[in-house]
Design a protein around this motif. Structure first.
Motif, PDB file in Angstrom:
ATOM      1  N   ARG A 105       0.831  -1.208   0.000  1.00 47.95           N
ATOM      2  CA  ARG A 105       0.000   0.000   0.000  1.00 47.95           C
ATOM      3  C   ARG A 105       0.865   1.257   0.000  1.00 47.95           C
ATOM      4  NH1 ARG A 105      -3.184  -2.394   3.782  1.00 47.95           N
ATOM      5  NH2 ARG A 105      -2.238  -1.170   5.441  1.00 47.95           N
ATOM      6  N   VAL A 106       1.879   1.266   0.844  1.00 47.73           N
ATOM      7  CA  VAL A 106       2.768   2.434   0.916  1.00 47.73           C
ATOM      8  C   VAL A 106       3.477   2.632  -0.416  1.00 47.73           C
ATOM      9  CG1 VAL A 106       4.884   3.303   2.004  1.00 47.73           C
ATOM     10  CG2 VAL A 106       3.059   2.376   3.413  1.00 47.73           C
ATOM     11  N   MET A 107       3.925   1.528  -1.014  1.00 45.06           N
ATOM     12  CA  MET A 107       4.615   1.622  -2.308  1.00 45.06           C
ATOM     13  C   MET A 107       3.674   2.150  -3.388  1.00 45.06           C
ATOM     14  SD  MET A 107       7.740   1.034  -2.002  1.00 45.06           S
ATOM     15  CE  MET A 107       8.165   0.963  -3.713  1.00 45.06           C
ATOM     16  N   ASP A 108       2.415   1.698  -3.378  1.00 44.81           N
ATOM     17  CA  ASP A 108       1.449   2.219  -4.346  1.00 44.81           C
ATOM     18  C   ASP A 108       1.246   3.722  -4.155  1.00 44.81           C
ATOM     19  OD1 ASP A 108       1.111  -0.265  -5.468  1.00 44.81           O
ATOM     20  OD2 ASP A 108      -0.727  -0.739  -4.358  1.00 44.81           O
ATOM     21  N   CYS A 109       1.110   4.143  -2.901  1.00 45.45           N
ATOM     22  CA  CYS A 109       0.953   5.587  -2.625  1.00 45.45           C
ATOM     23  C   CYS A 109       2.185   6.351  -3.092  1.00 45.45           C
ATOM     24  CB  CYS A 109       0.736   5.822  -1.131  1.00 45.45           C
ATOM     25  SG  CYS A 109      -0.878   5.294  -0.545  1.00 45.45           S
ATOM     26  N   LYS A 110       3.358   5.800  -2.768  1.00 42.88           N
ATOM     27  CA  LYS A 110       4.603   6.466  -3.174  1.00 42.88           C
ATOM     28  C   LYS A 110       4.714   6.513  -4.694  1.00 42.88           C
ATOM     29  CE  LYS A 110       6.971   6.836   0.824  1.00 42.88           C
ATOM     30  NZ  LYS A 110       7.486   8.028   1.358  1.00 42.88           N
ATOM     31  N   ASP A 111       4.357   5.408  -5.359  1.00 47.18           N
ATOM     32  CA  ASP A 111       4.405   5.393  -6.829  1.00 47.18           C
ATOM     33  C   ASP A 111       3.486   6.461  -7.401  1.00 47.18           C
ATOM     34  OD1 ASP A 111       6.253   3.389  -6.957  1.00 47.18           O
ATOM     35  OD2 ASP A 111       4.813   1.784  -7.387  1.00 47.18           O
ATOM     36  N   GLY A 112       2.276   6.555  -6.844  1.00 48.45           N
ATOM     37  CA  GLY A 112       1.326   7.563  -7.322  1.00 48.45           C
ATOM     38  C   GLY A 112       1.849   8.966  -7.102  1.00 48.45           C
ATOM     39  N   SER A 113       2.377   9.200  -5.889  1.00 43.18           N
ATOM     40  CA  SER A 113       2.876  10.557  -5.612  1.00 43.18           C
ATOM     41  C   SER A 113       4.135  10.840  -6.421  1.00 43.18           C
ATOM     42  CB  SER A 113       3.145  10.742  -4.119  1.00 43.18           C
ATOM     43  OG  SER A 113       4.232   9.938  -3.704  1.00 43.18           O
ATOM     44  N   LEU A 114       4.960   9.828  -6.616  1.00 40.01           N
ATOM     45  CA  LEU A 114       6.159  10.036  -7.433  1.00 40.01           C
ATOM     46  C   LEU A 114       5.791  10.290  -8.893  1.00 40.01           C
ATOM     47  CD1 LEU A 114       8.701   7.441  -5.998  1.00 40.01           C
ATOM     48  CD2 LEU A 114       8.771   9.922  -5.793  1.00 40.01           C
ATOM     49  N   ALA A 115       4.768   9.582  -9.382  1.00 38.86           N
ATOM     50  CA  ALA A 115       4.324   9.808 -10.762  1.00 38.86           C
ATOM     51  C   ALA A 115       3.790  11.236 -10.900  1.00 38.86           C
ATOM     52  CB  ALA A 115       3.253   8.796 -11.151  1.00 38.86           C
ATOM     53  N   THR A 116       3.020  11.664  -9.910  1.00 35.95           N
ATOM     54  CA  THR A 116       2.504  13.040  -9.929  1.00 35.95           C
ATOM     55  C   THR A 116       3.654  14.034  -9.852  1.00 35.95           C
ATOM     56  OG1 THR A 116       0.513  12.279  -8.800  1.00 35.95           O
ATOM     57  CG2 THR A 116       0.928  14.640  -8.773  1.00 35.95           C
TER      58      THR A 116
END
Length: 171
Positions: A92-103
């Motif tokens: 979950r944390v990695m998904d959030c980080k991936d999303g925020s990093l993509a943004t």
């Protein structure tokens, strides 16, 4: 006959003594047998007690081993559950980080593109300014050249008090 009686009287007394001795020896023999039997019983009980103590120690070790196995299995299950929970949390944390990093990456690319456009615009303005400056300098140079040519021509063809211009005269 009295002599005969005496030996007869002595014989029953001897028989009584022998009976008494026999009874004493039987009592001693029974006592010895009881003592031997008691010693054997004591030895048997001591052997049985030692055997029970060994069996008890062995069973205690077996129980400890089995208890440790049960505890290990329980701890294994707990740790596996913890690992599963931590794995899900990590995902979950990695998904959030991936999303925020993509943004963040998209924003950074957008900022880079804007900075590049601004830079290119500034370069175009500088080029235009430089071209204007160059044009002004060329016009100034052309005007000065024309003035010098005019002055030179005027001096060459008689405008200079009777002297003609000679290329080596400047030196």
């Amino acid at each position: 006959m009295p002599d005969k009686r005496r030996p007869r009287a002595a014989a029953p007394a001897m028989a009584a003594e022998d009976g008494l001795l026999l009874l004493q020896s039987q009592a001693l023999a029974e006592e010895e047998a009881a003592k031997t039997k008691g010693e054997m019983l004591t030895r048997f009980l001591k052997d049985k007690l030692a055997k029970e103590e060994r069996s008890s120690a062995l069973n205690l070790r077996k129980l400890s081993t089995q208890w440790r196995a049960v505890l290990r299995e329980t701890k294994d299950k707990e740790l596996r559950q913890d690992i599963e929970i931590l794995s899900q949390t990590f995902a979950r944390v990695m998904d959030c980080k991936d999303g925020s990093l993509a943004t963040d990456l998209e924003e950074a690319e957008e900022q880079h593109a804007q900075a590049l456009r601004s830079h290119l615009h500034n370069i175009d303005r500088l080029l235009q300014l430089q071209r204007c400056r160059l044009t002004c300098l060329e016009e100034g140079y052309g005007a000065q050249l024309e003035a010098l040519k005019t002055e030179f021509e005027a001096e060459r063809y008689g405008g200079g008090e009777g002297q003609q211009w000679h290329p080596l005269a400047i030196l």
